[in-house]
Write an enzyme that holds these catalytic residues in place. Structure first.
Site, PDB file in Angstrom:
ATOM      1  N   TYR A  13      43.816  52.372  54.282  1.00 31.58           N
ATOM      2  CA  TYR A  13      42.419  52.823  54.322  1.00 31.58           C
ATOM      3  C   TYR A  13      41.759  52.515  55.677  1.00 31.58           C
ATOM      4  CZ  TYR A  13      37.426  52.840  52.964  1.00 31.58           C
ATOM      5  OH  TYR A  13      36.069  53.037  52.882  1.00 31.58           O
ATOM      6  N   ASN A  34      54.885  50.142  55.418  1.00 38.51           N
ATOM      7  CA  ASN A  34      55.943  50.260  54.403  1.00 38.51           C
ATOM      8  C   ASN A  34      55.470  51.063  53.191  1.00 38.51           C
ATOM      9  OD1 ASN A  34      54.326  48.530  52.980  1.00 38.51           O
ATOM     10  ND2 ASN A  34      55.841  46.895  52.750  1.00 38.51           N
ATOM     11  N   SER A 126      38.934  38.591  56.745  1.00 32.50           N
ATOM     12  CA  SER A 126      37.979  39.002  55.725  1.00 32.50           C
ATOM     13  C   SER A 126      36.885  37.949  55.589  1.00 32.50           C
ATOM     14  CB  SER A 126      38.719  39.119  54.386  1.00 32.50           C
ATOM     15  OG  SER A 126      37.808  39.170  53.322  1.00 32.50           O
ATOM     16  N   ALA A 127      35.716  38.407  55.183  1.00 35.69           N
ATOM     17  CA  ALA A 127      34.617  37.483  54.895  1.00 35.69           C
ATOM     18  C   ALA A 127      34.985  36.539  53.766  1.00 35.69           C
ATOM     19  CB  ALA A 127      33.365  38.275  54.528  1.00 35.69           C
ATOM     20  N   THR A 128      36.044  36.860  53.054  1.00 30.56           N
ATOM     21  CA  THR A 128      36.485  36.000  51.957  1.00 30.56           C
ATOM     22  C   THR A 128      36.869  34.601  52.453  1.00 30.56           C
ATOM     23  OG1 THR A 128      37.790  36.113  49.922  1.00 30.56           O
ATOM     24  CG2 THR A 128      38.952  36.580  51.941  1.00 30.56           C
ATOM     25  N   TYR A 150      44.584  35.019  48.070  1.00 28.92           N
ATOM     26  CA  TYR A 150      44.407  36.067  49.080  1.00 28.92           C
ATOM     27  C   TYR A 150      43.618  35.521  50.269  1.00 28.92           C
ATOM     28  CZ  TYR A 150      41.823  39.845  51.348  1.00 28.92           C
ATOM     29  OH  TYR A 150      41.231  40.639  52.291  1.00 28.92           O
ATOM     30  N   LYS A 154      44.617  34.732  54.382  1.00 26.12           N
ATOM     31  CA  LYS A 154      43.874  35.221  55.560  1.00 26.12           C
ATOM     32  C   LYS A 154      43.539  34.053  56.485  1.00 26.12           C
ATOM     33  CE  LYS A 154      43.726  39.644  54.956  1.00 26.12           C
ATOM     34  NZ  LYS A 154      44.405  40.524  55.910  1.00 26.12           N
ATOM     35  N   TYR A 178      36.071  41.199  58.105  1.00 27.57           N
ATOM     36  CA  TYR A 178      35.408  42.359  57.518  1.00 27.57           C
ATOM     37  C   TYR A 178      34.554  41.962  56.322  1.00 27.57           C
ATOM     38  CZ  TYR A 178      39.502  44.762  59.624  1.00 27.57           C
ATOM     39  OH  TYR A 178      40.502  45.218  60.452  1.00 27.57           O
ATOM     40  N   ASN A 180      32.308  44.462  53.414  1.00 23.28           N
ATOM     41  CA  ASN A 180      32.839  45.383  52.390  1.00 23.28           C
ATOM     42  C   ASN A 180      32.919  46.819  52.902  1.00 23.28           C
ATOM     43  OD1 ASN A 180      31.772  42.955  51.050  1.00 23.28           O
ATOM     44  ND2 ASN A 180      32.326  44.001  49.158  1.00 23.28           N
ATOM     45  N   ARG A 232      26.047  42.646  48.241  1.00 27.52           N
ATOM     46  CA  ARG A 232      27.108  42.611  49.257  1.00 27.52           C
ATOM     47  C   ARG A 232      26.688  43.395  50.494  1.00 27.52           C
ATOM     48  NH1 ARG A 232      28.388  39.574  45.983  1.00 27.52           N
ATOM     49  NH2 ARG A 232      30.397  39.202  44.962  1.00 27.52           N
ATOM     50  N   ARG A 293      32.357  38.607  36.738  1.00 28.48           N
ATOM     51  CA  ARG A 293      33.785  38.538  37.064  1.00 28.48           C
ATOM     52  C   ARG A 293      34.067  37.140  37.629  1.00 28.48           C
ATOM     53  NH1 ARG A 293      35.996  42.933  41.338  1.00 28.48           N
ATOM     54  NH2 ARG A 293      34.590  41.773  42.708  1.00 28.48           N
TER      55      ARG A 293
HETATM   56  C1  UD1 Z   1      36.251  41.748  46.959  1.00 26.60           C
HETATM   57  C2  UD1 Z   1      37.034  40.489  47.075  1.00 26.60           C
HETATM   58  C3  UD1 Z   1      37.076  40.081  48.523  1.00 26.60           C
HETATM   59  C4  UD1 Z   1      37.700  41.183  49.355  1.00 26.60           C
HETATM   60  C5  UD1 Z   1      36.907  42.458  49.153  1.00 26.60           C
HETATM   61  C6  UD1 Z   1      37.612  43.610  49.839  1.00 26.60           C
HETATM   62  C7  UD1 Z   1      36.725  39.394  44.906  1.00 26.60           C
HETATM   63  C8  UD1 Z   1      36.130  38.221  44.199  1.00 26.60           C
HETATM   64  N1  UD1 Z   1      36.455  39.472  46.224  1.00 26.60           N
HETATM   65  O1  UD1 Z   1      34.947  41.448  47.411  1.00 26.60           O
HETATM   66  O2  UD1 Z   1      37.828  38.898  48.681  1.00 26.60           O
HETATM   67  O3  UD1 Z   1      37.713  40.837  50.717  1.00 26.60           O
HETATM   68  O4  UD1 Z   1      36.823  42.765  47.760  1.00 26.60           O
HETATM   69  O5  UD1 Z   1      36.826  44.755  49.836  1.00 26.60           O
HETATM   70  O6  UD1 Z   1      37.408  40.203  44.313  1.00 26.60           O
HETATM   71  N2  UD1 Z   1      31.480  45.102  40.847  1.00 26.60           N
HETATM   72  C9  UD1 Z   1      31.085  45.573  39.609  1.00 26.60           C
HETATM   73  N3  UD1 Z   1      31.946  46.389  38.931  1.00 26.60           N
HETATM   74  C10 UD1 Z   1      33.168  46.764  39.417  1.00 26.60           C
HETATM   75  C11 UD1 Z   1      33.561  46.273  40.698  1.00 26.60           C
HETATM   76  C12 UD1 Z   1      32.697  45.429  41.377  1.00 26.60           C
HETATM   77  O7  UD1 Z   1      29.987  45.266  39.136  1.00 26.60           O
HETATM   78  O8  UD1 Z   1      33.908  47.483  38.736  1.00 26.60           O
HETATM   79  C13 UD1 Z   1      30.547  44.245  41.625  1.00 26.60           C
HETATM   80  C14 UD1 Z   1      31.070  42.853  41.958  1.00 26.60           C
HETATM   81  O9  UD1 Z   1      30.778  41.951  40.930  1.00 26.60           O
HETATM   82  C15 UD1 Z   1      30.351  42.569  43.259  1.00 26.60           C
HETATM   83  C16 UD1 Z   1      30.209  43.946  43.919  1.00 26.60           C
HETATM   84  O10 UD1 Z   1      30.340  44.882  42.853  1.00 26.60           O
HETATM   85  O11 UD1 Z   1      29.065  42.062  43.011  1.00 26.60           O
HETATM   86  C17 UD1 Z   1      31.255  44.232  44.969  1.00 26.60           C
HETATM   87  O12 UD1 Z   1      32.557  44.025  44.407  1.00 26.60           O
HETATM   88  P1  UD1 Z   1      33.894  44.371  45.218  1.00 26.60           P
HETATM   89  O13 UD1 Z   1      33.825  45.766  45.708  1.00 26.60           O
HETATM   90  O14 UD1 Z   1      35.042  44.006  44.352  1.00 26.60           O
HETATM   91  O15 UD1 Z   1      33.824  43.449  46.492  1.00 26.60           O
HETATM   92  P2  UD1 Z   1      33.690  41.856  46.623  1.00 26.60           P
HETATM   93  O16 UD1 Z   1      33.682  41.184  45.307  1.00 26.60           O
HETATM   94  O17 UD1 Z   1      32.552  41.584  47.530  1.00 26.60           O
END
Ligand code: UD1
Length: 339
Positions: A13, A34, A126-128, A150, A154, A178, A180, A232, A293
């Protein structure tokens, strides 16, 4: 001048968007992938978009000889290293695999660079790595405390780079953290194509909007945020891609290693995202509120000011652009790169 860049994970991506930005800026990317979580069709589309025969090698970064051969054969003078596993949940059940691909893979790549004498590398972090924010916005000097394997991998690669650079005077690196990434190139020819059920918010919303899934689960509405849902820092993938060109230029000009956040500095909640996407797409986005989550935090957003100072770069695309371009990609490719 740095011109020929080995791009690991270049079919993915962010990697594919970075290749496009590199070509537009006059660089020659060589893709090594790969295809474990990407599709060769992305490379065909890139070639058509750029009218250029971008070389691509199918292979694994853990194959040091293959990496060295690619660097040598194409006379690469730098590397942008995207390849890696990136699903937080999966990293908790496949920790060994995550360390193998992400850390052993990066070590193998660095070894190949040393063998061939290539000494400039940009790494996708990643900001993670910050873990649970102690202060916002997140600055680069915020303590590092990842909360899952993960994120640990990083951070481990960040430390590997720093130690290797200290022991080898010639090696210079740029670490990009990065926030999001969302959206797609405005051509709608390349974009995010997650396998299976998307774990990230934006691709899930897009699949609901296009009718591939019934409803979004909002993971918690009892956070300490204005509407109770998680906030985010979403950044358009094309802005992110442009930052890689700037980072490569910086690595060439100053020859100083650096670590920098790539975000917009703005936070949007899950409900903000649903509303913006509904408006961009003209579709309703049904959703249900579910439990939080595990591992999620309330608010994450960057301080992007160092990126502007260091790289002369800042994100220019707004939330509406992100939603419009993500939607255009989703509707033009309802099943991703599958025919
Ligand atoms: C997640 C990862 C992060 C990674 C990033 C990559 C986790 C805890 N963190 O970040 O380490 O670098 O992706 O892009 O997984 N949400 C919903 N419903 C959904 C999906 C997400 O409500 O089906 C909410 C989440 O609770 C969050 C927000 O949407 O508040 C963003 O979620 P997501 O896109 O998964 O990103 P991150 O959690 O910030």
């Amino acid at each position: 001048m740095l011109r020929t860049v080995l791009v690991t994970g270049g079919a993915g991506y962010i990697g594919s968007h970075a290749c496009l930005a590199l070509i537009k800026a006059g660089y020659d990317p060589i893709i090594l992938d790969n295809f474990s979580n990407s599709n060769a069709v992305a490379i065909q589309r890139l070639r058509a978009l750029c009218q250029k025969d971008i070389p691509a090698i199918e292979g694994d970064i853990r194959d040091t000889n293959l990496c060295a051969k690619a660097l040598r054969d194409y006379e690469c003078d730098s590397v942008i290293h995207f390849a890696g596993l990136k699903a937080v949940g999966e990293s908790q059940t496949k920790a060994l695999e995550y360390y193998d691909v992400n850390l052993v893979g990066s070590h193998s790549l660095l070894r190949a660079m040393q063998d061939v004498g290539v000494n400039r590398i940009i790494f996708s972090s990643s900001a993670t790595v910050y873990g649970v924010p102690k202060a916002l916005p997140l600055k680069e000097n915020h303590p590092l405390a990842p909360t899952n394997p993960y994120g640990q991998t990083k951070l481990a690669v960040e430390r590997l780079l720093s130690d290797v650079a200290a022991s080898e005077a010639n090696l210079k690196y740029g670490i990009l953290r990065y926030f999001n990434p969302v959206g797609a190139d405005s051509s709608s020819r390349i974009g995010e194509d997650p396998r299976g059920v998307p774990s990230n918010l934006m691709p899930f919303i897009a699949q609901v909007a296009v009718g591939r899934r019934e409803a979004l689960m909002v993971f918690g509405n009892d956070y300490d945020t204005p509407d109770g849902t998680g906030v985010r820092d979403y950044i358009h993938v094309s802005d992110l891609a442009d930052a890689h060109v700037k980072a490569l230029e910086k690595l060439e000009d100053s020859a100083e290693s650096f670590i920098v956040n790539l975000g917009t500095g703005k936070g949007y909640s899950v409900l903000d995202m649903i509303e913006a996407f509904a408006s961009a797409s003209g579709q309703s986005i049904p959703y249900n509120i579910s439990n939080r989550r595990v591992g999620d935090v309330a608010v994450v957003y960057s301080d992007p000011s160092y990126a502007e100072k260091l790289l002369g770069w800042k994100a220019v695309r707004e939330l509406d652009d992100m939603c419009r371009d993500h939607w255009a990609w989703q509707t033009a490719n309802p099943r991703g790169y599958e025919k």
